[in-house]
Design a protein around this motif. Structure first.
Motif, PDB file in Angstrom:
ATOM      1  N   PHE B  92       0.987  -1.022  -0.329  1.00  0.00           N
ATOM      2  CA  PHE B  92      -0.325  -0.089  -0.055  1.00  0.00           C
ATOM      3  C   PHE B  92       0.697   1.243  -0.031  1.00  0.00           C
ATOM      4  N   GLU B  93       2.359   0.597  -0.450  1.00  0.00           N
ATOM      5  CA  GLU B  93       2.624   2.298  -0.297  1.00  0.00           C
ATOM      6  C   GLU B  93       3.513   1.711  -1.464  1.00  0.00           C
ATOM      7  N   PRO B 115      15.535   0.505  -0.019  1.00  0.00           N
ATOM      8  CA  PRO B 115      14.537  -0.431  -0.295  1.00  0.00           C
ATOM      9  C   PRO B 115      13.882  -0.025  -1.831  1.00  0.00           C
ATOM     10  N   LEU B 119      12.837  -3.965  -2.041  1.00  0.00           N
ATOM     11  CA  LEU B 119      11.208  -4.805  -2.080  1.00  0.00           C
ATOM     12  C   LEU B 119      10.665  -4.878  -3.015  1.00  0.00           C
ATOM     13  N   GLY B 457       3.888  -8.837   3.624  1.00  0.00           N
ATOM     14  CA  GLY B 457       4.863  -7.742   4.021  1.00  0.00           C
ATOM     15  C   GLY B 457       4.288  -7.280   2.344  1.00  0.00           C
ATOM     16  N   PRO B 458       5.005  -6.380   2.433  1.00  0.00           N
ATOM     17  CA  PRO B 458       6.105  -5.972   2.908  1.00  0.00           C
ATOM     18  C   PRO B 458       6.038  -4.144   3.880  1.00  0.00           C
ATOM     19  N   PHE B 459       4.724  -4.339   4.159  1.00  0.00           N
ATOM     20  CA  PHE B 459       4.378  -2.770   5.077  1.00  0.00           C
ATOM     21  C   PHE B 459       3.589  -3.462   5.653  1.00  0.00           C
ATOM     22  N   LYS B 460       2.990  -4.069   6.058  1.00  0.00           N
ATOM     23  CA  LYS B 460       2.012  -4.368   7.211  1.00  0.00           C
ATOM     24  C   LYS B 460       2.815  -5.136   7.891  1.00  0.00           C
ATOM     25  N   ASP B 461       2.451  -4.497   9.146  1.00  0.00           N
ATOM     26  CA  ASP B 461       3.072  -4.448  10.234  1.00  0.00           C
ATOM     27  C   ASP B 461       1.857  -5.757  11.077  1.00  0.00           C
ATOM     28  N   PHE B 462       2.906  -7.369  11.374  1.00  0.00           N
ATOM     29  CA  PHE B 462       2.579  -8.159  11.567  1.00  0.00           C
ATOM     30  C   PHE B 462       4.068  -8.685  12.649  1.00  0.00           C
TER      31      PHE B 462
END
Lengths: 462, 462
Positions: B92-93, B115, B119, B457-462
């Motif tokens: 999403f980025e 990055p 990425l 990923g890569p932008f989602k936090d978990f």
């Protein structure tokens, strides 16, 4: 992850039976951050008070010829905890947040999608903690993790049962912030509950809690201090300095120079860490576990400007000896005679196999490891298997083959005979072209092997 | 990856039998870059020459109420090619190289670990190409990929048989460099063989080559032009401008203002792209494939300052309609009546299911898709299933429910009735608090669903 679990089930059936839980030693792996080769009494320092590390040296083995896999924290730690060259495991760089170094402070959103936040060591890598956990260990990670901040990368997802620490490169010792962002993590979550308390004290507290709770099960504790790394702070007065509490600062004479004051804090931070190590070792003794606890101490890489890496040349971020040869101590009373010095050519790649063997386990078969169990070397039973070692970081390259060392870097080049010239002052590349050729050839072969290795991220291109 | 392959084998057994290869339509998915809602004749523009896109509209369906999933290229494309909200698939980025925007040019080494280079979209995501490939298609990707530059992320590892294009956000149209770094990729490797040739011409050449080589097998071609995106160049005179060749610039009157000249190049770049689209559609016709070829055209997000998004408010990187409502055309002579306009509420999330259904396949069962096959809507057989849509990017948020639209952003806030006020001029949030409440509640529910979705990923936090 499921595939990884399956791999485990298959690999570890062999290793785990036939050893009683009681006989397995506890393992305490202590890592200091950017501590110089000469920055503890047992390595010759007369100025810094490190009585407990000196006692550890006196009760164990002092390794004088011991290397880490990189001259910077993240790759050095990835090599240590996976038993593989950083170039093989794919973590050979820092997970950096460049912008903050260019005078820009991230907003919360920017930070949440920054490389510093979203990158981590390839999840296919098997950490030492994962192997030991399969072998019945309770694992704790206290302190600087440095191998990824997202939950998926944190210690508790890599075989550790407990985690308390920070997961980026460096923090302020008191606020625990990095460039203004809270960075202390308890379990899998950021926590500001301990904000204001000196980091070393917190790590001591958590380490004691973990050890106290181990109750009969063998434990593996990785205790990674941030000391004496300089603080990462937005305040330009604090940023880049080492912090210590007044109690320990008082042990060193005040200086009227800025550098003198910085050096004072550097020394105090080491002494404060030394005191915590002493307290933890004492607790292990009180619990009757000393005899069968394998204690390893090392610095993650050479020291920076405040550090003393003498008699070595260079320091952190360099491949002269001062950047990669680090102080290392190993104590295991039931297996190792006290008070020895061992000058065999050894590296942090040997620690993974040594810890696995100490636990009575076997290395996962399908994985290439770059080291070997060095315990027999420390016991004087065998010579070191290691004859060569290679390093690469940001274009700088180095190789050691036997006593010959080749360095090619922005800070200098040369071929050195470490047996005669541990300070790497005399470049012999013109006098010994055939040796230079051999070292660069071996380096190229190593590099080719790394490039052809099974691809691992995040930094490896494939 | 092996797990993913296995998943495929299980999922696609159902979908692939029972359909003769001959009946499967070819699919041509054309994506323009930052083209405004009003920047083609069929959407009302009188200044820009787009005869072939206008003909495409005349032969197919013009969608006037069609949205993409984000107001920026990378997330918009991740949503399009996976059929899932960017927040669900984790892209999403942008995979940004921030430093170049801060006046710092990376060295080769710095760029290799930036990055922007390392990425990419989570490899667990299943691209439309992977589904169609399993269904017997030959797939080609020509142009801007934008979802990761390392080999593992490139189109040929995601179900495409051919790739020619660039994998970062934007290039110089002639040198194909981004901030001085070569960026054109042929297959899986950087190639400078075509340096100097205008990018649109190259994409046309490669598209024709791919179509010519399809021979009897159904093909899926994703043709993603860089036009009319502004060039990413180190030269401050070129950086941030759109480039076109003299031949097409000549079609527009010269201007004596800098902005006029920039606008001229913007228009010329669109016309040049339009000509390439015409040439490719003509070839498909010549090959006798027109009747059974599904052609989809859309812009990846709203236009920037040189663009004309009227009558919509705002543009790229915003959630007013100008940033996310895009021109879309669909043509499939054997299934869709020519010359229609369809004003149903539809989005790019509908394209994945539509293409899969068109190919006579079924959607992988274990995966959550956020859209539906919109072909029956375009055929006038059913009403659109879509009643709501949500967007989030860098803290800006938006929701559309029915004809109501809520925007909360740095550039402005408000509740708008799109039926009366497509230009989002009249904020009704005070007049309609209950509708505002409904939209923000639905947004929160959506956000919670995204946060609880299987971590990617890569932008989602978990």
């Amino acid at each position: 992850m499921r595939l990884k679990s399956l791999l485990f089930s298959l690999l570890f059936l062999v290793g785990t039976h036939g050893f009683g839980q009681q006989q397995k030693p506890n393992v305490l792996l202590i890592i200091s951050d950017d501590q110089g080769y000469h920055d503890l009494g047992s390595f010759g320092n007369k100025d810094i008070l490190t009585p407990h590390l000196d006692q550890l040296a006196a009760e164990g083995v002092r390794l004088t010829n011991f290397y880490v896999t990189s001259s910077a924290c993240t790759p050095s730690r990835s090599g240590l905890l996976t038993g593989r060259y950083p170039q093989r495991n794919g973590t050979f760089e820092l997970f950096r947040n460049n912008m903050v170094n260019y005078g820009h402070q991230y907003t919360d959103y920017e930070y949440s999608v920054s490389p510093e936040r979203i990158l981590g060591t390839d999840l296919r890598e098997i950490f030492i903690s994962e192997v030991l956990k399969e072998g019945g260990y309770t694992n704790g990670y206290i302190g600087k993790w440095d191998l990824g901040q997202l939950k998926r990368y944190l210690p508790m997802q890599q075989g550790y049962d407990k985690y308390y620490g920070f997961a980026n490169t460096g923090i302020d010792y008191f606020t625990h912030e990095r460039y203004g962002s809270p960075s202390m993590i308890d379990g899998n979550r950021l926590s500001i509950a301990d904000k204001g308390t000196y980091a070393t004290d917190l790590f001591e507290r958590e380490a004691l809690e973990f050890i106290n709770g181990s109750e009969g099960k063998p434990f593996f504790l990785t205790l990674a201090f941030n000391a004496p790394h300089s603080a990462s702070n937005l305040d330009p007065e604090i940023k880049g300095t080492v912090q210590a509490t007044e109690e320990y600062l008082k042990m060193y004479p005040k200086s009227n120079t800025k550098r003198g004051e910085k050096q004072r804090a550097y020394k105090a931070a080491i002494t404060q860490m030394d005191q915590s190590i002493g307290t933890i070792l004492e607790r292990i003794k009180e619990m009757g576990l000393e005899e069968n606890t394998l204690v390893i101490f090392l610095s993650d890489n050479g020291g920076m400007s405040l550090a003393d890496n003498s008699p070595l040349r260079g320091g952190k971020a360099q491949f002269f000896e001062g950047g990669i040869r680090v102080p290392c101590l190993v104590k295991w009373p039931s297996k190792l005679e006290a008070g020895q010095t061992n000058d065999a050519f050894l590296t942090s790649l040997e620690l993974f196999p040594m810890m696995v063997a100490a636990a009575g386990l076997e290395l996962p078969e399908a994985i290439i490891y770059d080291g070997f169990d060095m315990l027999p070397v420390l016991q004087g039973k065998t010579d070191a298997e290691r004859t060569e070692m290679f390093w690469e970081f940001r274009g700088d390259q180095a190789a050691r083959v036997g006593d010959w060392k080749w360095v090619q870097s922005a800070k200098g080049n040369g071929l050195f005979d470490l047996k005669q010239d541990i300070g790497e002052q005399n470049d012999l590349s013109l006098e010994k072209p055939e040796i230079l050729e051999e070292l660069t050839r071996k380096f190229s072969e190593w590099k080719e092997e790394m490039e052809n290795a099974a691809p691992r991220g995040p930094f490896k291109d494939f």
